[in-house]
Design an enzyme around this catalytic site. Structure first.
Site, PDB file in Angstrom:
ATOM      1  N   ARG A   1      43.715  -6.859  17.694  1.00  0.00           N
ATOM      2  CA  ARG A   1      45.051  -7.291  17.299  1.00  0.00           C
ATOM      3  C   ARG A   1      45.361  -7.315  15.813  1.00  0.00           C
ATOM      4  O   ARG A   1      46.512  -7.415  15.427  1.00  0.00           O
ATOM      5  CB  ARG A   1      45.337  -8.665  17.921  1.00  0.00           C
ATOM      6  CG  ARG A   1      45.578  -8.553  19.414  1.00  0.00           C
ATOM      7  CD  ARG A   1      45.606  -9.903  20.072  1.00  0.00           C
ATOM      8  NE  ARG A   1      44.294 -10.525  20.012  1.00  0.00           N
ATOM      9  CZ  ARG A   1      44.011 -11.721  20.518  1.00  0.00           C
ATOM     10  NH1 ARG A   1      44.955 -12.436  21.092  1.00  0.00           N
ATOM     11  NH2 ARG A   1      42.794 -12.199  20.446  1.00  0.00           N
TER      12      ARG A   1
ATOM     13  N   ASP B   1      35.430  -5.313  27.075  1.00  0.00           N
ATOM     14  CA  ASP B   1      35.308  -6.756  27.004  1.00  0.00           C
ATOM     15  C   ASP B   1      34.074  -7.179  27.783  1.00  0.00           C
ATOM     16  O   ASP B   1      33.626  -6.448  28.673  1.00  0.00           O
ATOM     17  CB  ASP B   1      36.551  -7.454  27.583  1.00  0.00           C
ATOM     18  CG  ASP B   1      36.550  -8.932  27.218  1.00  0.00           C
ATOM     19  OD1 ASP B   1      36.978  -9.264  26.109  1.00  0.00           O
ATOM     20  OD2 ASP B   1      36.076  -9.753  28.032  1.00  0.00           O
TER      21      ASP B   1
ATOM     22  N   TYR C   1      31.740 -18.451  31.594  1.00  0.00           N
ATOM     23  CA  TYR C   1      33.073 -18.094  32.109  1.00  0.00           C
ATOM     24  C   TYR C   1      33.123 -18.190  33.633  1.00  0.00           C
ATOM     25  O   TYR C   1      34.099 -18.661  34.208  1.00  0.00           O
ATOM     26  CB  TYR C   1      33.466 -16.682  31.660  1.00  0.00           C
ATOM     27  CG  TYR C   1      33.911 -16.634  30.213  1.00  0.00           C
ATOM     28  CD1 TYR C   1      35.126 -17.202  29.823  1.00  0.00           C
ATOM     29  CD2 TYR C   1      33.134 -16.038  29.234  1.00  0.00           C
ATOM     30  CE1 TYR C   1      35.542 -17.184  28.493  1.00  0.00           C
ATOM     31  CE2 TYR C   1      33.542 -16.004  27.903  1.00  0.00           C
ATOM     32  CZ  TYR C   1      34.747 -16.583  27.537  1.00  0.00           C
ATOM     33  OH  TYR C   1      35.155 -16.567  26.234  1.00  0.00           O
TER      34      TYR C   1
ATOM     35  N   ARG D   1      34.933  -7.309  16.657  1.00  0.00           N
ATOM     36  CA  ARG D   1      36.370  -7.290  16.956  1.00  0.00           C
ATOM     37  C   ARG D   1      37.163  -6.482  15.927  1.00  0.00           C
ATOM     38  O   ARG D   1      38.298  -6.825  15.613  1.00  0.00           O
ATOM     39  CB  ARG D   1      36.940  -8.713  17.035  1.00  0.00           C
ATOM     40  CG  ARG D   1      36.304  -9.584  18.097  1.00  0.00           C
ATOM     41  CD  ARG D   1      36.765  -9.146  19.481  1.00  0.00           C
ATOM     42  NE  ARG D   1      36.313 -10.079  20.492  1.00  0.00           N
ATOM     43  CZ  ARG D   1      37.091 -10.977  21.088  1.00  0.00           C
ATOM     44  NH1 ARG D   1      38.352 -11.044  20.778  1.00  0.00           N
ATOM     45  NH2 ARG D   1      36.600 -11.762  22.002  1.00  0.00           N
TER      46      ARG D   1
ATOM     47  N   ARG E   1      48.663  -0.445  22.824  1.00  0.00           N
ATOM     48  CA  ARG E   1      48.416  -1.395  23.925  1.00  0.00           C
ATOM     49  C   ARG E   1      49.702  -1.921  24.566  1.00  0.00           C
ATOM     50  O   ARG E   1      49.645  -2.579  25.604  1.00  0.00           O
ATOM     51  CB  ARG E   1      47.606  -2.589  23.398  1.00  0.00           C
ATOM     52  CG  ARG E   1      46.095  -2.458  23.405  1.00  0.00           C
ATOM     53  CD  ARG E   1      45.484  -2.552  24.801  1.00  0.00           C
ATOM     54  NE  ARG E   1      46.123  -3.577  25.621  1.00  0.00           N
ATOM     55  CZ  ARG E   1      45.896  -4.881  25.538  1.00  0.00           C
ATOM     56  NH1 ARG E   1      45.003  -5.329  24.695  1.00  0.00           N
ATOM     57  NH2 ARG E   1      46.533  -5.730  26.308  1.00  0.00           N
TER      58      ARG E   1
HETATM   59  O1  CP3 Z   1      36.269  -4.282  18.331  1.00  0.00           O
HETATM   60  C1  CP3 Z   1      35.471  -4.877  19.093  1.00  0.00           C
HETATM   61  O2  CP3 Z   1      34.697  -5.762  18.689  1.00  0.00           O
HETATM   62  C2  CP3 Z   1      35.396  -4.422  20.548  1.00  0.00           C
HETATM   63  C3  CP3 Z   1      36.183  -5.157  21.425  1.00  0.00           C
HETATM   64  C4  CP3 Z   1      35.791  -6.485  22.050  1.00  0.00           C
HETATM   65  C5  CP3 Z   1      36.727  -7.210  22.819  1.00  0.00           C
HETATM   66  N1  CP3 Z   1      36.093  -8.263  23.398  1.00  0.00           N
HETATM   67  C6  CP3 Z   1      38.136  -6.825  23.009  1.00  0.00           C
HETATM   68  C7  CP3 Z   1      39.124  -7.877  23.310  1.00  0.00           C
HETATM   69  C8  CP3 Z   1      34.567  -7.171  22.120  1.00  0.00           C
HETATM   70  C9  CP3 Z   1      33.256  -6.863  21.457  1.00  0.00           C
HETATM   71  C10 CP3 Z   1      34.795  -8.290  22.979  1.00  0.00           C
HETATM   72  C11 CP3 Z   1      33.726  -9.236  23.360  1.00  0.00           C
HETATM   73  C12 CP3 Z   1      34.094 -10.561  23.866  1.00  0.00           C
HETATM   74  N2  CP3 Z   1      35.064 -10.910  24.767  1.00  0.00           N
HETATM   75  C13 CP3 Z   1      33.373 -11.734  23.547  1.00  0.00           C
HETATM   76  C14 CP3 Z   1      32.170 -11.783  22.648  1.00  0.00           C
HETATM   77  C15 CP3 Z   1      32.589 -11.692  21.222  1.00  0.00           C
HETATM   78  C16 CP3 Z   1      33.082 -12.983  20.631  1.00  0.00           C
HETATM   79  O3  CP3 Z   1      34.200 -12.954  20.119  1.00  0.00           O
HETATM   80  O4  CP3 Z   1      32.339 -13.965  20.644  1.00  0.00           O
HETATM   81  C17 CP3 Z   1      33.965 -12.812  24.231  1.00  0.00           C
HETATM   82  C18 CP3 Z   1      33.541 -14.258  24.160  1.00  0.00           C
HETATM   83  C19 CP3 Z   1      35.031 -12.273  25.006  1.00  0.00           C
HETATM   84  C20 CP3 Z   1      35.942 -12.996  25.933  1.00  0.00           C
HETATM   85  C21 CP3 Z   1      37.351 -12.809  25.466  1.00  0.00           C
HETATM   86  N3  CP3 Z   1      38.111 -11.694  25.751  1.00  0.00           N
HETATM   87  C22 CP3 Z   1      38.109 -13.652  24.612  1.00  0.00           C
HETATM   88  C23 CP3 Z   1      37.649 -14.970  24.062  1.00  0.00           C
HETATM   89  C24 CP3 Z   1      39.340 -13.004  24.387  1.00  0.00           C
HETATM   90  C25 CP3 Z   1      40.469 -13.434  23.480  1.00  0.00           C
HETATM   91  C26 CP3 Z   1      41.572 -14.150  24.175  1.00  0.00           C
HETATM   92  C27 CP3 Z   1      42.799 -14.166  23.282  1.00  0.00           C
HETATM   93  O5  CP3 Z   1      43.785 -13.500  23.657  1.00  0.00           O
HETATM   94  O6  CP3 Z   1      42.761 -14.792  22.226  1.00  0.00           O
HETATM   95  C28 CP3 Z   1      39.322 -11.800  25.113  1.00  0.00           C
HETATM   96  C29 CP3 Z   1      40.382 -10.772  25.145  1.00  0.00           C
HETATM   97  C30 CP3 Z   1      40.142  -9.619  24.250  1.00  0.00           C
HETATM   98  N4  CP3 Z   1      38.991  -8.884  24.227  1.00  0.00           N
HETATM   99  C31 CP3 Z   1      41.061  -9.069  23.328  1.00  0.00           C
HETATM  100  C32 CP3 Z   1      40.432  -7.966  22.743  1.00  0.00           C
HETATM  101  C33 CP3 Z   1      40.988  -7.009  21.728  1.00  0.00           C
HETATM  102  C34 CP3 Z   1      42.462  -9.576  23.069  1.00  0.00           C
HETATM  103  C35 CP3 Z   1      43.361  -9.179  24.169  1.00  0.00           C
HETATM  104  C36 CP3 Z   1      44.494  -8.292  23.731  1.00  0.00           C
HETATM  105  O7  CP3 Z   1      44.447  -7.591  22.701  1.00  0.00           O
HETATM  106  O8  CP3 Z   1      45.460  -8.258  24.517  1.00  0.00           O
END
Ligand code: CP3
Length: 352
Positions: free
Chosen positions: A39, A84, A159, A35, A48
């Site tokens: 953010r 994602d 999910y 990640r 974004r």
């Molecule tokens: O920089 C990186 O690592 C690449 C980007 C990345 C995202 N999601 C972007 C994202 C990666 C590798 C993921 C994987 C992901 N998504 C996982 C596995 C990694 C982990 O953290 O265990 C999981 C479980 C998800 C599912 C998911 N998507 C979650 C739990 C969330 C967060 C919800 C929240 O808002 O707190 C997302 C959304 C998400 N994916 C965001 C980002 C940058 C945030 C949304 C935003 O910026 O508007």
């Protein structure tokens, strides 16, 4: 299966990150952060603005910019493709969305055989924007390797079956224990989708892949072995012919580390709960380790961050291959300056 010849930029092949994955000597311990794009970065929030998460994943120029941001800012040793884990599911028509502050939400959860039929195979055409973005990215990245990724079958199933994020995974476990045949078919279908998605990323230019089984730590080892491992192994075997390093990561997986390595990984990701010198005993020889500073440590003083980082590096000192990372993703309110300093500190402390 025979090997698939994959053209590779020689500078990328000789990068510290790929050397560490291959357990070869490195000039310094490579660093990247799960990640790292997201953010915590003001430049991310800016680009974004007004664009929903899933839509941003489908715009190659935006994906390229967001993926490059942490590389430019922190000088990390690898980029991770901005996307994602639910993107391939969306691409095959699953009605889902990523809700800010919540995570992925699925309109109609998958709980029956008829529901399973809604999951069709993924073709490269379904995710042509991924191919396009990765081609643009590898041109920009030069000698920095790009990591592709996907969600592992269990975490994706969680999910899909729960319909959203879950603490206890009760519907998922109800299906796993109550209808093992349907469960096995669901995981097998997800393995095929995941493998197809990773192949698209490798063929477009990703130099390594990470399989995120974020929530599999909810399972006991016997259940993991019986009900999850066959599907994860199928994914790893499907991409093996490309010869790119395969990283396998989950949270709370201390008791599963050996099995997660056995599933077919070249690199096992470790969260912050198990020190790396103990993790290597659990994983066994022949695999590199990735980890494992607690992401919450970054909220403490610089001295405390350095002391905790030193502990990680000391625990890793006997390993054949170590990739420095956090034990889970960067927390959204992390000071980005702390990540830049951490990258520099690890490079400095491990320079050979
Ligand atoms: O920089 C990186 O690592 C690449 C980007 C990345 C995202 N999601 C972007 C994202 C990666 C590798 C993921 C994987 C992901 N998504 C996982 C596995 C990694 C982990 O953290 O265990 C999981 C479980 C998800 C599912 C998911 N998507 C979650 C739990 C969330 C967060 C919800 C929240 O808002 O707190 C997302 C959304 C998400 N994916 C965001 C980002 C940058 C945030 C949304 C935003 O910026 O508007």
């Amino acid at each position: 299966m025979s090997a698939i010849d994959k053209p590779e930029n020689p500078a990328v092949a000789e990068s510290a990150f790929l050397k560490a994955c291959r357990r070869e000597p490195v000039p310094h311990t490579p660093v990247w952060f799960m990640r790292q794009a997201g953010r915590s970065l003001p430049e991310y929030l800016k680009v974004r603005e007004g664009i929903p998460m899933l839509e941003s994943c489908m715009r190659p120029e935006l994906v390229t910019e967001i993926t490059l941001q942490p590389v430019r800012r922190h000088g990390v040793d690898a980029a991770i493709y901005f996307s994602d884990i639910v993107v391939p599911l969306k691409a095959i028509g699953v009605d889902l969305d990523i809700k800010p502050g919540v995570g992925p939400v699925v309109e109609q959860p998958i709980r029956s055989r008829a529901d399973l039929e809604r999951l069709r195979d993924l073709t490269p055409e379904d995710v042509s924007y991924v191919t396009e973005a990765i081609r643009m990215l590898t041109a920009e990245l030069g000698a920095t390797p790009l990591i592709g990724f996907a969600g592992a079958p269990f975490t994706l199933a969680s999910y899909l079956v729960e319909g959203g994020p879950s603490k206890n995974h009760e519907h998922t476990k109800a299906l796993m224990y109550g209808d093992p045949e349907l469960w096995a078919d669901l995981l097998d279908r997800l393995a095929d989708i995941t493998a197809a998605f990773l192949k698209v990323q490798i063929e477009a230019g990703a130099s390594a892949v990470q399989l995120f089984d974020s929530w599999v730590g909810a399972l006991a080892p016997a259940d993991y072995r019986r009900s999850v491992m066959p599907a994860s192994t199928k994914v790893f075997e499907a991409v093996a012919p490309y010869g790119v390093p395969r990283i396998h990561f989950g949270v709370g997986t201390g008791e599963l580390l050996g099995l997660m390595g056995e599933a077919g990984a070249d690199v096992v990701g470790v969260d912050w709960r198990v020190p790396l010198d103990e993790a290597v005993r659990r994983v066994g020889p022949g695999k590199a380790l990735q980890g494992n500073l607690d992401p919450a440590v970054l909220f403490s003083s610089r001295e405390a961050v350095e002391a905790k980082t030193r502990e990680v590096l000391d625990a890793a000192s006997g390993l054949e291959g170590h990739i420095f990372n956090l034990g889970h993703g960067v927390l959204p309110t992390t000071d980005p300056g702390a990540l830049t300093r951490l990258t520099e500190y690890v490079h400095e402390q491990t320079a050979r």
